[in-house]
Scaffold this active site. Sequence first.
Site, short mmCIF file in Angstrom:
data_model
loop_
_atom_site.label_atom_id
_atom_site.label_comp_id
_atom_site.label_asym_id
_atom_site.label_seq_id
_atom_site.Cartn_x
_atom_site.Cartn_y
_atom_site.Cartn_z
CG ASP A 47 -11.57 13.66 -31.98
OD1 ASP A 47 -11.40 13.11 -30.89
OD2 ASP A 47 -12.00 13.32 -33.06
CB SER A 48 -12.26 14.02 -25.84
OG SER A 48 -10.75 14.38 -25.51
CG ASP A 86 -7.66 12.60 -31.75
OD1 ASP A 86 -7.23 11.43 -32.28
OD2 ASP A 86 -8.40 12.59 -30.93
CE LYS A 115 -6.47 9.25 -30.33
NZ LYS A 115 -7.98 9.27 -30.82
CD GLU A 117 -12.18 8.16 -33.85
OE1 GLU A 117 -13.18 7.83 -34.26
OE2 GLU A 117 -12.16 9.14 -33.01
CD GLU A 184 -12.85 5.41 -27.04
OE1 GLU A 184 -12.05 6.05 -27.60
OE2 GLU A 184 -13.78 6.19 -26.35
#
Length: 274
Positions: A47-48, A86, A115, A117, A184
């Site tokens: 999602d960057s 993501d 993915k 978080e 991260e």
Amino acid sequence: MRTSRVTVPEFREKKARGERIAVLTAYDATMARLLDRGGVDALLVGDSLGMVVMGLESTVAVTLDDMIHHTRAVVRGSSRALVIADMPFLTYQASTADAVRNAGRLIQEGASAVKIEGGQPVLDAVERLVDIGIPVMGHLGLLPQSVNQIGGYRKQATTPAEADRLISDARALERAGAFSIVLESIPADVAATVTKAVKVPTIGIGAGPDCDGQVLVSYDMLGLFDGFVPSFVKQYANLADEVVGAARTYVDEVKQQQFPPRAESVADVDRSRR
Ligand code: KIV
């Protein structure tokens, strides 16, 4: 040369035999094709993309539709790398049912895994997704979707208490069935401890050399993104300068009527390349 996609079980096997795992982000078909040819084990549709492709300030405003659009493109462009998508902010936090529906959409578009978080707060979602056959990559340490809570993109797990919590989150994610965990922006020694504590591979970004694999944002490592680039990023190319230089030369040639050359007509253009 391998032609089939890398699989989720192979991630674990790579850790077991000590083979490091190389992951890069990708957002479109052309870049996915090139990075796939470069031999990456996995392409992360991060999602960057909110920041490097959409020009947003953070990843928080990225939507499921954005992720679906880019996941489709990356799947089409690649044939070898495992594609991990993501799950964006608010697509898995409100309920497990939301997580199932939204992860399912990304898998239906061709991603092999998603993915998510976080640690403790997302364990139910991870367990349910894995139960129904959706592989999940965890993500601990700096959680960009929580930037408003953290107050910036700073190193995490810097106190013994935070480090202990992160290690127990990693163990819990492994128990919940995550097949791999991104770490991260955490101290290298904490990442090394987590890597020893779990059997699933850890994939580091700003987490030192002892993780089982590494991931970088492709636009950062290619020198394409001219916004903020974290200090741990190694730039393997400087494509921004190449692109600006090529654009300048093109502009000059058009203005000076050097391009296209008079002899070449539109009919001569070979469109078969497309
Ligand atoms: O969105 C992303 O690109 C990521 C990587 C930085 C791990 O989550």
